[in-house]
Design a protein around this motif. Structure first.
Motif, PDB file in Angstrom:
ATOM      1  N   ARG A  10      10.078   7.630   6.699  1.00  0.00           N
ATOM      2  CA  ARG A  10       9.894   6.350   5.987  1.00  0.00           C
ATOM      3  C   ARG A  10      10.774   5.258   6.566  1.00  0.00           C
ATOM      4  O   ARG A  10      10.361   4.109   6.710  1.00  0.00           O
ATOM      5  CB  ARG A  10      10.237   6.511   4.500  1.00  0.00           C
ATOM      6  CG  ARG A  10       9.068   6.778   3.601  1.00  0.00           C
ATOM      7  CD  ARG A  10       9.487   6.721   2.137  1.00  0.00           C
ATOM      8  NE  ARG A  10       9.464   5.346   1.620  1.00  0.00           N
ATOM      9  CZ  ARG A  10       8.369   4.739   1.165  1.00  0.00           C
ATOM     10  NH1 ARG A  10       7.226   5.389   1.115  1.00  0.00           N
ATOM     11  NH2 ARG A  10       8.418   3.504   0.730  1.00  0.00           N
ATOM     12  N   SER A  11      12.008   5.632   6.924  1.00  0.00           N
ATOM     13  CA  SER A  11      12.956   4.625   7.419  1.00  0.00           C
ATOM     14  C   SER A  11      12.488   4.013   8.742  1.00  0.00           C
ATOM     15  O   SER A  11      12.953   2.954   9.135  1.00  0.00           O
ATOM     16  CB  SER A  11      14.350   5.248   7.577  1.00  0.00           C
ATOM     17  OG  SER A  11      14.362   6.081   8.735  1.00  0.00           O
ATOM     18  N   GLN A  12      11.576   4.679   9.420  1.00  0.00           N
ATOM     19  CA  GLN A  12      11.109   4.157  10.713  1.00  0.00           C
ATOM     20  C   GLN A  12       9.980   3.137  10.574  1.00  0.00           C
ATOM     21  O   GLN A  12       9.508   2.605  11.574  1.00  0.00           O
ATOM     22  CB  GLN A  12      10.624   5.323  11.587  1.00  0.00           C
ATOM     23  CG  GLN A  12      11.737   6.263  11.979  1.00  0.00           C
ATOM     24  CD  GLN A  12      11.191   7.460  12.732  1.00  0.00           C
ATOM     25  OE1 GLN A  12      10.522   7.335  13.737  1.00  0.00           O
ATOM     26  NE2 GLN A  12      11.465   8.640  12.222  1.00  0.00           N
ATOM     27  N   PHE A  13       9.526   2.893   9.328  1.00  0.00           N
ATOM     28  CA  PHE A  13       8.425   1.943   9.120  1.00  0.00           C
ATOM     29  C   PHE A  13       8.938   0.685   8.424  1.00  0.00           C
ATOM     30  O   PHE A  13       9.070   0.665   7.190  1.00  0.00           O
ATOM     31  CB  PHE A  13       7.333   2.593   8.262  1.00  0.00           C
ATOM     32  CG  PHE A  13       6.510   3.612   9.008  1.00  0.00           C
ATOM     33  CD1 PHE A  13       5.301   3.261   9.581  1.00  0.00           C
ATOM     34  CD2 PHE A  13       6.970   4.913   9.147  1.00  0.00           C
ATOM     35  CE1 PHE A  13       4.551   4.189  10.283  1.00  0.00           C
ATOM     36  CE2 PHE A  13       6.226   5.852   9.852  1.00  0.00           C
ATOM     37  CZ  PHE A  13       5.012   5.490  10.429  1.00  0.00           C
ATOM     38  N   PRO A  14       9.225  -0.374   9.179  1.00  0.00           N
ATOM     39  CA  PRO A  14       9.767  -1.588   8.557  1.00  0.00           C
ATOM     40  C   PRO A  14       8.907  -2.106   7.404  1.00  0.00           C
ATOM     41  O   PRO A  14       9.439  -2.593   6.409  1.00  0.00           O
ATOM     42  CB  PRO A  14       9.782  -2.602   9.714  1.00  0.00           C
ATOM     43  CG  PRO A  14       9.774  -1.783  10.961  1.00  0.00           C
ATOM     44  CD  PRO A  14       9.080  -0.496  10.638  1.00  0.00           C
ATOM     45  N   VAL A  15       7.603  -1.988   7.507  1.00  0.00           N
ATOM     46  CA  VAL A  15       6.732  -2.573   6.487  1.00  0.00           C
ATOM     47  C   VAL A  15       6.954  -1.937   5.108  1.00  0.00           C
ATOM     48  O   VAL A  15       6.681  -2.559   4.070  1.00  0.00           O
ATOM     49  CB  VAL A  15       5.243  -2.452   6.915  1.00  0.00           C
ATOM     50  CG1 VAL A  15       4.705  -1.051   6.697  1.00  0.00           C
ATOM     51  CG2 VAL A  15       4.367  -3.475   6.206  1.00  0.00           C
ATOM     52  N   LEU A  16       7.454  -0.710   5.107  1.00  0.00           N
ATOM     53  CA  LEU A  16       7.642  -0.025   3.817  1.00  0.00           C
ATOM     54  C   LEU A  16       8.891  -0.510   3.083  1.00  0.00           C
ATOM     55  O   LEU A  16       9.089  -0.190   1.918  1.00  0.00           O
ATOM     56  CB  LEU A  16       7.711   1.497   4.025  1.00  0.00           C
ATOM     57  CG  LEU A  16       6.447   2.136   4.615  1.00  0.00           C
ATOM     58  CD1 LEU A  16       6.642   3.635   4.805  1.00  0.00           C
ATOM     59  CD2 LEU A  16       5.220   1.864   3.735  1.00  0.00           C
ATOM     60  N   HIS A  17       9.720  -1.280   3.782  1.00  0.00           N
ATOM     61  CA  HIS A  17      10.979  -1.734   3.169  1.00  0.00           C
ATOM     62  C   HIS A  17      10.785  -3.079   2.488  1.00  0.00           C
ATOM     63  O   HIS A  17      11.411  -4.070   2.833  1.00  0.00           O
ATOM     64  CB  HIS A  17      12.082  -1.814   4.231  1.00  0.00           C
ATOM     65  CG  HIS A  17      12.256  -0.527   4.956  1.00  0.00           C
ATOM     66  ND1 HIS A  17      12.737  -0.422   6.227  1.00  0.00           N
ATOM     67  CD2 HIS A  17      11.959   0.737   4.570  1.00  0.00           C
ATOM     68  CE1 HIS A  17      12.737   0.833   6.594  1.00  0.00           C
ATOM     69  NE2 HIS A  17      12.269   1.565   5.605  1.00  0.00           N
ATOM     70  N   GLN A  18       9.873  -3.115   1.562  1.00  0.00           N
ATOM     71  CA  GLN A  18       9.641  -4.347   0.813  1.00  0.00           C
ATOM     72  C   GLN A  18       9.111  -3.981  -0.573  1.00  0.00           C
ATOM     73  O   GLN A  18       8.598  -2.874  -0.786  1.00  0.00           O
ATOM     74  CB  GLN A  18       8.628  -5.239   1.533  1.00  0.00           C
ATOM     75  CG  GLN A  18       7.243  -4.612   1.659  1.00  0.00           C
ATOM     76  CD  GLN A  18       6.221  -5.558   2.265  1.00  0.00           C
ATOM     77  OE1 GLN A  18       6.096  -6.691   1.818  1.00  0.00           O
ATOM     78  NE2 GLN A  18       5.488  -5.079   3.267  1.00  0.00           N
ATOM     79  N   LEU A  19       9.277  -4.920  -1.481  1.00  0.00           N
ATOM     80  CA  LEU A  19       8.723  -4.715  -2.817  1.00  0.00           C
ATOM     81  C   LEU A  19       7.355  -5.385  -2.863  1.00  0.00           C
ATOM     82  O   LEU A  19       7.193  -6.505  -2.395  1.00  0.00           O
ATOM     83  CB  LEU A  19       9.632  -5.337  -3.880  1.00  0.00           C
ATOM     84  CG  LEU A  19      11.064  -4.789  -3.956  1.00  0.00           C
ATOM     85  CD1 LEU A  19      11.838  -5.499  -5.073  1.00  0.00           C
ATOM     86  CD2 LEU A  19      11.060  -3.277  -4.202  1.00  0.00           C
ATOM     87  N   THR A  34      -3.298   2.621   9.753  1.00  0.00           N
ATOM     88  CA  THR A  34      -1.943   3.118   9.494  1.00  0.00           C
ATOM     89  C   THR A  34      -0.920   2.024   9.774  1.00  0.00           C
ATOM     90  O   THR A  34      -1.174   1.097  10.533  1.00  0.00           O
ATOM     91  CB  THR A  34      -1.627   4.303  10.414  1.00  0.00           C
ATOM     92  OG1 THR A  34      -1.874   3.906  11.764  1.00  0.00           O
ATOM     93  CG2 THR A  34      -2.470   5.521  10.080  1.00  0.00           C
ATOM     94  N   GLN A  35       0.253   2.169   9.174  1.00  0.00           N
ATOM     95  CA  GLN A  35       1.380   1.287   9.488  1.00  0.00           C
ATOM     96  C   GLN A  35       2.021   1.741  10.808  1.00  0.00           C
ATOM     97  O   GLN A  35       1.719   2.822  11.303  1.00  0.00           O
ATOM     98  CB  GLN A  35       2.383   1.291   8.330  1.00  0.00           C
ATOM     99  CG  GLN A  35       1.781   0.821   7.011  1.00  0.00           C
ATOM    100  CD  GLN A  35       1.280  -0.623   7.068  1.00  0.00           C
ATOM    101  OE1 GLN A  35       1.616  -1.379   7.978  1.00  0.00           O
ATOM    102  NE2 GLN A  35       0.454  -1.005   6.108  1.00  0.00           N
ATOM    103  N   LYS A  36       2.898   0.880  11.339  1.00  0.00           N
ATOM    104  CA  LYS A  36       3.423   1.154  12.683  1.00  0.00           C
ATOM    105  C   LYS A  36       4.919   1.467  12.655  1.00  0.00           C
ATOM    106  O   LYS A  36       5.701   0.688  12.082  1.00  0.00           O
ATOM    107  CB  LYS A  36       3.203  -0.057  13.604  1.00  0.00           C
ATOM    108  CG  LYS A  36       1.847  -0.732  13.482  1.00  0.00           C
ATOM    109  CD  LYS A  36       0.654   0.201  13.636  1.00  0.00           C
ATOM    110  CE  LYS A  36      -0.645  -0.487  13.260  1.00  0.00           C
ATOM    111  NZ  LYS A  36      -1.744   0.456  12.998  1.00  0.00           N
TER     112      LYS A  36
END
Ligand code: PMP
Length: 346
Positions: A10-19, A34-36
């Motif tokens: 998860r930590s490797q996907f910047p897009v997931l670090h948002q609300l 998929t996300q990158k």
């Protein structure tokens, strides 16, 4: 197999670090795209900040670096699909582009009036419409293998519809709507027995399943880069050398030629014969990092984790009032479909 380190992934996907809607983003639309991971984003930046250049013809340093990086993706793709040679990997814009290439090039040169093309009832539009267009143009007939209530291809119908008129079978490896994994070994073996060639649409399969085009003995295999953590606008068409060499070019232009004169043109060898014009260099360079990223995780570990999630999702979803799961095939990738009373699309 060691379980996957999900927090690290998860930590490797910047897009997931948002609300999103005040919640940490949970993204479930991977069948669509998929996300990158960061390595893919870094590869794009490295290309544009370090060696952006056109490929194959320039002799300067940047052109050589870009050409090497571009061809490195081809070698990675060869390994990823276990193709016999890198030349059997053609870069495309995605599955749709790959299927259209085969329909246009192989189809127009090999399909005759009265021939039949066999697809299934669970195909994506991109594996229906190019064949409809080809059949209309060539006077051929499109036949469709029905699917059962469980979402599986009806193999008795397949056996019935597959005849010596069938010249091409084009089916999805794993369904985007149902998750069903089709019995592709059996389909390929039976199709070859009547002399038909087989195209597999691997859009949903490559991120979940180990794909070995040589072991499958499949003739054409298509995939989209964006569904396997790579950039949009990238894809691969695998084709057996013998078939690709016998096919006419898809599009005319630069790169695909050996010599051009106004009297006539000789074409380049594969794969370049099918790669007219300046390709999507940056995204194809970055695709390599996506494929390597998946290889590093390992398909066995990915599949094991996904099967756990799939079981849990199926169990929990069945408890939701008014919800009905669609597709209960015996072999499934982790795609879940359901209908729910009163549901509307967003
Ligand atoms: N086939 C299947 C099974 C798919 O899921 C998709 C994309 N949803 C496609 C083909 C088409 O892929 P693309 O739009 O990337 O060309």
């Amino acid at each position: 197999v060691a379980p996957l380190d999900i927090a690290h992934i998860r930590s490797q996907f910047p897009v997931l670090h948002q609300l999103v809607n005040k919640h940490p983003l949970v993204y479930l639309d991977n069948a669509a795209t998929t996300q990158k991971p960061q390595v893919v984003l870094d590869a794009l930046t490295a290309y544009y900040t370090g060696y952006n250049s056109n490929i194959h013809r320039g002799v300067h340093t940047l052109a050589e670096r870009a050409t090497t990086a571009f061809e490195e993706t081809r070698k990675t793709a060869q390994r990823f699909l276990n193709a016999a040679e890198p030349e059997e990997v053609i870069f495309t814009k995605g599955c749709t582009d790959g299927i259209n290439l085969v329909a246009s090039s192989f189809g127009r040169s090999h399909i005759q009036p009265g021939d039949e093309i066999l697809i299934s009832g669970m195909e994506h539009h991109s594996n229906i419409v190019p064949w409809q267009m080809l059949c209309q143009e060539r006077g051929a007939t499109l036949r469709v293998v029905p699917i059962s209530d469980a979402g599986e291809m009806q193999m008795e119908a397949f056996d019935r519809l597959l005849t010596d008129k069938t010249k091409l079978v084009s089916v999805v490896h794993a369904s985007n709507a149902l998750g069903t994994i089709n019995p592709v070994e059996e389909i390929i073996r039976k199709a070859h027995a009547v002399g038909a060639v087989v195209l597999l649409d691997g859009a949903q399969a490559v991120s979940h399943l180990e794909v070995d085009v040589q072991a499958l003995d499949v003739d054409f295999y298509v995939m989209s880069g964006h569904k396997v953590y790579g950039p949009t606008g990238t894809g691969l068409l695998y084709g057996k050398r013998r078939l690709l060499e016998a096919m006419p070019p898809y599009q005319g232009g630069g790169e695909m030629i050996r010599e051009v004169s106004f009297e006539g043109t000789t074409y380049n060898d594969i794969p370049f014969k099918f790669e007219a014009g300046t390709p999507n260099i940056s995204d194809i360079v970055a695709l390599r990092y996506a494929l390597e990223w998946v290889e590093q995780l390992g398909k066995t570990a990915i599949a094991a984790h996904e099967q756990q999630l799939l079981q849990r999702a199926n169990t929990l979803l069945q408890e939701v009032p008014g919800l009905r799961l669609v597709g209960t095939a015996a072999h499934n990738v982790s795609v879940v479909s359901f209908v729910i009373d009163g549901g509307t699309s967003l």
